[in-house]
Each structure stands twice: as C-alpha cells, then as structure tokens.
Enzyme design. Structure first.
Site: not given
Length: 301
Positions: A136, A164
C-alpha cells in the site's frame, strides 16, 4: 496458498465502536451488507478502519469477526501498519491466526525509511504473516513514497500479489505497470482515480466510496473491464461530488458519519479524530441522496 487478487471493489471498511471496543455485532452486519451489495473484497483495519487508534487485541478481534461473518464468501484482507517492524510483524502473524486471506502492508509512518529499509521491513512482515501481500503506497499518510523499482523487487516474492496505489501520481502508476506487467494487480487507492488507473491495466479500487455506494463502485470497475468504458467513465464522473464530500475532512470522519446515516450503529471516530463538521456532513448526505442512496430500512440479520 490462496491468491487474493480480485477485480472490482475492495471496500476499506470503517470499524464500528461502542463503549467496550469493537462493536462486533454491527461489524458483522456491515460484512453481510457488503456481501449482499456486490462488494468484491473486504479490507479490515486499514486507515479507514482507524487501525492506528486501535489496540493490537482490537485489531485481532476485528479481523476475526470479519472472517467469521464473511464465511468464505469474499477475500478478507487485513491491514498491517505501524512505525516499528516488530510491531507490524505481530500484526501480520495475528492476521494469519484470525483466518485472513491476505494482508495490506503500508510503509512505516514517521520514520521515513529509505527504499532499502522498506524492502527489509516488508520482507520481515511478509515472512511473519506468510499470506498473500498487497503493498500500500500512501505517501500522504506515511511521508515516504514506495518507488516502482522497490515494488518490482518485492514482487520477486510470489507472495506479493498486488499494489494499492494512492500516491496520486499517474506517471508513477504507469511506470509501476511497465515494470511489473502481469506479475502484480494494481488497484487505485484513490476513488477519483479509478478509471485512469484501469486504463493503465489496473484491476480495480480499494475504496472509501464503496462503504456507502458498494454496488455502484463495483460496477464502475466491472463495466470498464467488460469493455463498457463509457459507462465506467460516466460512473466515475457521477461519483466525483460525493467523493469530494467524503474527503472534505480527514478520512474516515465523513464516511463513518455517512455509514451511520445509512442506519448502522457505528459510533463515532476515535480521538484524535473528531466528529465531522455538521455542514460537511449535510453535504455528504445531500450528495448521497442525489445519487439515490437511501438509509438501510431493515437492519441486517
């Protein structure tokens, strides 16, 4: 080992609280609601879930409740973040014990490690969890940008299945796609960038918007992947006013209030966050109503 790659909308769930901690009954209701409303994956204990304000034990309970209520229907991905690698290793290990399908790993905030420090951190946590891992990248919260070459090096480990991407830098996302190809799934970490990232080969979004518009958020992705790009673009543009309203104050303040308006007893955000400004909450509700979003009439059971 299962692969947690998915196409569509992975909702970064808010965490409902009561005076005892995680409101497990309401959390289970939310999980069932998202299953019924077409969400494609569940993300627990992320920044939207206020993990930074939760104890290690509360994070475990949230993960365990989500896994139990989900009953194997959707991928359950547990966020593991913190400033110290040992702490995050503990979170990764307990996510596995809770039965998670994968982990979402953010860069350690505040410390600002160099790229080689990030490599060491992520590898240590992945080993502790031994689950499929999604990296992420959210430099706005962590103060460190995970570069495409760092992610590409991490992707040499087959347990690293996706990214992400919430840097907001579309050129960086393009470079990430160039370097990783089909090895990794890329999901937008910003609701306003879903279609642009899909155009670079992305597979969907890990979303805040999906907390209140789950079916439409999933459809936006599926339409694009099915070749209905005009429909996807139309949905992206249609959702923009609500997205702006949901981020008019720090996430998850507006979206948690919005989920409460839907009829779920989620409680308030934890300090140091605070109750959303009433006028901004009014705008969120107005934008939801403009999209035809209404309170959940009957509590989930």
């Amino acid at each position: 080992m299962a692969d947690v790659r998915f196409d569509g909308s992975g909702v970064a769930l808010i965490t409902p609280f009561d005076e005892h901690g995680v409101n497990e009954r309401v959390f289970a209701e939310l999980v069932r609601f998202h299953h019924d409303e077409g969400t494609d994956a569940l993300i627990v204990c992320g920044s939207t879930g206020e993990a930074a304000a939760m104890t290690v034990e509360e994070q475990y309970r949230a993960a365990a409740v989500a896994v139990e209520a989900n009953a194997g229907r959707l991928p359950v991905i547990v966020g593991c973040g913190g400033s110290g690698t040992r702490q995050v290793q503990q979170l990764g290990a307990q996510a596995a014990r809770a039965g998670a399908d994968g982990v979402l790993l953010s860069a350690p905030p505040y410390n600002k490690p160099p790229q080689r420090g990030l490599l060491e951190h992520f590898r240590a946590v992945i080993d502790a969890a031994n689950l499929p891992a999604i990296i992420y990248n959210v430099p706005g919260r962590t103060a460190v940008n995970i570069l495409p070459e760092t992610i590409a090096e991490l992707a040499e480990d087959p347990r690293v299945v996706g990214v992400k991407e919430a840097s907001g830098d579309i050129v960086q996302v393009a470079e990430l796609a160039r370097q990783t190809g089909d090895r990794l799934a890329i999901w937008s970490g910003n609701d306003e960038n879903v279609v642009p990232i899909l155009s670079l080969g992305g597979r969907g979004v890990i979303t805040v918007l999906g907390n209140v518009a789950p079916r439409g958020t999933s459809r936006m992705v599926k339409a694009y992947l099915e070749g209905s790009r005009e429909e996807a673009t139309s949905l992206q543009l249609r959702f923009l006013p609500l997205i702006r309203a949901l981020f008019a104050e720090p996430n998850p303040m507006p979206v948690k209030a919005a989920v409460g308006w839907l009829g779920f007893d989620v409680g308030d955000v934890r300090a140091p966050l605070c109750t959303v400004d009433p006028e901004r909450q009014r705008v969120v509700i107005s934008e939801m109503q403009a999209l035809g979003i209404a309170p959940v009439v009957k509590a989930m059971s």
